[in-house]
Design a protein around this motif. Structure first.
Motif, PDB file in Angstrom:
ATOM      1  N   LYS A  22       0.839  -1.202   0.000  1.00  0.00           N
ATOM      2  CA  LYS A  22       0.000   0.000   0.000  1.00  0.00           C
ATOM      3  C   LYS A  22       0.869   1.245   0.000  1.00  0.00           C
ATOM      4  N   GLU A  23       0.316   2.332  -0.569  1.00  0.00           N
ATOM      5  CA  GLU A  23       1.112   3.558  -0.635  1.00  0.00           C
ATOM      6  C   GLU A  23       1.488   4.023   0.780  1.00  0.00           C
ATOM      7  N   LEU A  24       0.536   3.915   1.701  1.00  0.00           N
ATOM      8  CA  LEU A  24       0.821   4.311   3.084  1.00  0.00           C
ATOM      9  C   LEU A  24       0.936   3.052   3.927  1.00  0.00           C
ATOM     10  N   ASN A  25       2.132   2.722   4.316  1.00  0.00           N
ATOM     11  CA  ASN A  25       2.304   1.573   5.200  1.00  0.00           C
ATOM     12  C   ASN A  25       3.349   1.932   6.257  1.00  0.00           C
ATOM     13  N   PHE A  26       3.314   1.212   7.372  1.00  0.00           N
ATOM     14  CA  PHE A  26       4.189   1.538   8.505  1.00  0.00           C
ATOM     15  C   PHE A  26       5.670   1.416   8.136  1.00  0.00           C
ATOM     16  N   ASN A  27       5.990   0.456   7.255  1.00  0.00           N
ATOM     17  CA  ASN A  27       7.389   0.236   6.882  1.00  0.00           C
ATOM     18  C   ASN A  27       7.941   1.444   6.126  1.00  0.00           C
ATOM     19  N   GLY A 165     -14.414   6.532  18.461  1.00  0.00           N
ATOM     20  CA  GLY A 165     -13.305   5.725  17.928  1.00  0.00           C
ATOM     21  C   GLY A 165     -11.939   6.373  18.014  1.00  0.00           C
ATOM     22  N   GLU A 166     -11.889   7.619  18.513  1.00  0.00           N
ATOM     23  CA  GLU A 166     -10.588   8.305  18.597  1.00  0.00           C
ATOM     24  C   GLU A 166      -9.753   7.672  19.713  1.00  0.00           C
ATOM     25  N   ARG A 167      -8.448   7.462  19.461  1.00  0.00           N
ATOM     26  CA  ARG A 167      -7.593   6.849  20.481  1.00  0.00           C
ATOM     27  C   ARG A 167      -7.348   7.835  21.629  1.00  0.00           C
ATOM     28  N   LEU A 168      -7.683   7.405  22.845  1.00  0.00           N
ATOM     29  CA  LEU A 168      -7.469   8.269  24.013  1.00  0.00           C
ATOM     30  C   LEU A 168      -6.092   8.016  24.620  1.00  0.00           C
ATOM     31  N   TYR A 169      -5.773   6.744  24.820  1.00  0.00           N
ATOM     32  CA  TYR A 169      -4.454   6.373  25.319  1.00  0.00           C
ATOM     33  C   TYR A 169      -4.164   4.916  24.995  1.00  0.00           C
ATOM     34  N   SER A 217       9.853   5.440  16.984  1.00  0.00           N
ATOM     35  CA  SER A 217       9.110   5.942  15.827  1.00  0.00           C
ATOM     36  C   SER A 217       8.444   7.272  16.125  1.00  0.00           C
ATOM     37  N   GLU A 218       8.480   8.103  15.116  1.00  0.00           N
ATOM     38  CA  GLU A 218       7.865   9.423  15.203  1.00  0.00           C
ATOM     39  C   GLU A 218       7.445   9.826  13.798  1.00  0.00           C
ATOM     40  N   LEU A 219       6.512  10.747  13.720  1.00  0.00           N
ATOM     41  CA  LEU A 219       6.023  11.205  12.427  1.00  0.00           C
ATOM     42  C   LEU A 219       5.689  12.690  12.528  1.00  0.00           C
ATOM     43  N   PRO A 220       5.799  13.412  11.416  1.00  0.00           N
ATOM     44  CA  PRO A 220       5.370  14.811  11.456  1.00  0.00           C
ATOM     45  C   PRO A 220       3.874  14.887  11.817  1.00  0.00           C
ATOM     46  N   THR A 221       3.524  15.883  12.622  1.00  0.00           N
ATOM     47  CA  THR A 221       2.133  16.038  13.099  1.00  0.00           C
ATOM     48  C   THR A 221       1.140  16.073  11.937  1.00  0.00           C
ATOM     49  N   GLU A 222       1.533  16.720  10.814  1.00  0.00           N
ATOM     50  CA  GLU A 222       0.584  16.805   9.683  1.00  0.00           C
ATOM     51  C   GLU A 222       0.207  15.412   9.189  1.00  0.00           C
ATOM     52  N   ILE A 223       1.194  14.506   9.122  1.00  0.00           N
ATOM     53  CA  ILE A 223       0.896  13.153   8.621  1.00  0.00           C
ATOM     54  C   ILE A 223      -0.018  12.426   9.610  1.00  0.00           C
ATOM     55  N   ARG A 225      -2.115  13.780  11.652  1.00  0.00           N
ATOM     56  CA  ARG A 225      -3.457  14.388  11.589  1.00  0.00           C
ATOM     57  C   ARG A 225      -4.186  13.954  10.331  1.00  0.00           C
ATOM     58  N   GLU A 226      -3.479  13.964   9.218  1.00  0.00           N
ATOM     59  CA  GLU A 226      -4.105  13.659   7.925  1.00  0.00           C
ATOM     60  C   GLU A 226      -4.521  12.193   7.824  1.00  0.00           C
ATOM     61  N   HIS A 227      -3.756  11.317   8.451  1.00  0.00           N
ATOM     62  CA  HIS A 227      -4.045   9.873   8.349  1.00  0.00           C
ATOM     63  C   HIS A 227      -4.205   9.295   9.749  1.00  0.00           C
ATOM     64  N   SER A 228      -5.073   9.907  10.535  1.00  0.00           N
ATOM     65  CA  SER A 228      -5.150   9.513  11.950  1.00  0.00           C
ATOM     66  C   SER A 228      -5.672   8.084  12.131  1.00  0.00           C
ATOM     67  N   ASP A 229      -6.469   7.597  11.185  1.00  0.00           N
ATOM     68  CA  ASP A 229      -6.951   6.199  11.298  1.00  0.00           C
ATOM     69  C   ASP A 229      -5.776   5.237  11.381  1.00  0.00           C
ATOM     70  N   LEU A 230      -4.792   5.511  10.526  1.00  0.00           N
ATOM     71  CA  LEU A 230      -3.635   4.621  10.421  1.00  0.00           C
ATOM     72  C   LEU A 230      -2.559   4.945  11.456  1.00  0.00           C
ATOM     73  N   PHE A 231      -2.216   6.218  11.558  1.00  0.00           N
ATOM     74  CA  PHE A 231      -1.033   6.592  12.343  1.00  0.00           C
ATOM     75  C   PHE A 231      -1.349   7.312  13.661  1.00  0.00           C
ATOM     76  N   GLY A 232      -2.619   7.398  14.023  1.00  0.00           N
ATOM     77  CA  GLY A 232      -3.022   8.155  15.220  1.00  0.00           C
ATOM     78  C   GLY A 232      -2.433   7.609  16.508  1.00  0.00           C
ATOM     79  N   GLY A 233      -2.006   6.344  16.495  1.00  0.00           N
ATOM     80  CA  GLY A 233      -1.453   5.752  17.715  1.00  0.00           C
ATOM     81  C   GLY A 233      -0.043   6.222  18.032  1.00  0.00           C
ATOM     82  N   VAL A 234       0.642   6.782  17.026  1.00  0.00           N
ATOM     83  CA  VAL A 234       2.073   7.119  17.185  1.00  0.00           C
ATOM     84  C   VAL A 234       2.300   8.119  18.316  1.00  0.00           C
TER      85      VAL A 234
END
Ligand SMILES: C[S@@+](CC[C@H](N)C(=O)[O-])C[C@H]1O[C@@H](n2cnc3c(N)ncnc32)[C@H](O)[C@@H]1O
Length: 250
Positions: A22-27, A165-169, A217-223, A225-234
């Motif tokens: 997939k274009e967006l994957n954790f790897n 469905g938003e991740r709280l902790y 692991s870390e990601l820019p906040t924009e990414i 925010r934009e893909h919170s379903d996938l990366f919101g746990g980071v």
């Protein structure tokens, strides 16, 4: 010693291949940029990539100028994909479990591994085997699942969420209980080994290495925010941990 080869399971391989493609994957979005930033100069270097999987990193290292890349993996399916899709003149793939690394009669300037050491029952023993394959001034760079992620024992959800469905902790349960985890993930009995951060550090050191750098692991906040379903746990807990190590001088 126990050796799991889950990537040769048809369903598991299909799921991994699908996600990795997939274009967006954790790897590609999280792991690859961080490990790449931690690598030494590869030009003219002999590289060993342990648990090379489908060969994406091997090709990347060849493109970065490595003199040669040897990719080793336990899975025939992963290696078959690598041999078909990720080749170059100076890349060799070999079926070899990391428990058997002493079978390699060679030494390397750079040894890498991406997300394969979660499957190591004897992590300290693995570090020692790698140490023996590394040139005296060589560098070991690797990633693995973060202890806060491997702590998951499959009993409760990984995150506590709001009603929408938003991740709280993150639910970090049984972090202090080390050892093998048997969880349901694609297959009924997926196995990884959980170790606390202090255990990883102490076993890397006991394996003959100095730790030069550690990242999570870390990601820019924009990414995020934009893909919170996938990366919101980071933002709640890192998925991966990274180490760059040199050999201890004797
Ligand atoms: C998450 S995949 C990562 C693959 C690749 N490094 C990447 O970044 O795409 C983990 C890989 O470790 C391999 N692996 C698991 N246990 C292994 C073992 N005992 N010896 C060698 N490779 C192993 C799997 O077959 C799989 O290819």
């Amino acid at each position: 010693m126990a050796k799991q080869n889950i990537y040769d399971n048809d369903a598991f391989f299909a799921e991994f291949k699908n996600n990795r493609g997939k274009e967006l994957n954790f790897n590609d979005v999280i792991e690859a940029p961080i490990i790449t930033a931690m690598l030494p100069e590869l030009t003219g270097r002999k590289v060993l990539d342990i648990g090379c999987g489908m060969g994406q990193h091997a090709v990347q290292y060849a493109k970065l100028g490595a003199a040669s890349v040897l990719g080793t993996d336990i899975s025939e399916k992963m290696l078959a994909y690598a041999a078909e899709h990720n080749t170059a003149e100076n890349i060799t793939y070999r079926k070899l479990a990391f428990e058997e690394l002493e079978e390699i009669a060679d030494r390397f300037d750079v040894i890498t591994s991406s997300l394969a050491f979660d499957y190591a029952q004897d992590f300290e023993g693995l570090m020692k085997k790698i140490n023996a394959l590394l040139a005296d001034d060589g560098v070991l760079v690797f990633s693995m699942s973060h202890p806060m992620a491997t702590a998951w024992d499959g009993v409760y959800d990984r995150f506590t969420r709001t009603e929408t469905g938003e991740r709280l902790y993150a639910n970090i349960r049984n972090y202090g209980v080390e050892g093998v985890r048997h969880v349901r993930w694609v297959v009924d009995d997926y196995e990884v080994y959980h170790r606390r951060i202090s255990t990883l550090i102490n076993e890397i050191t006991a394996g003959g290495f100095n730790i030069e750098e550690c990242r999570e692991s870390e990601l820019p906040t924009e990414i995020i925010r934009e893909h919170s379903d996938l990366f919101g746990g980071v933002i709640h807990r890192p998925d991966f941990i990274f180490f760059r190590c040199s050999k201890k001088r004797r």
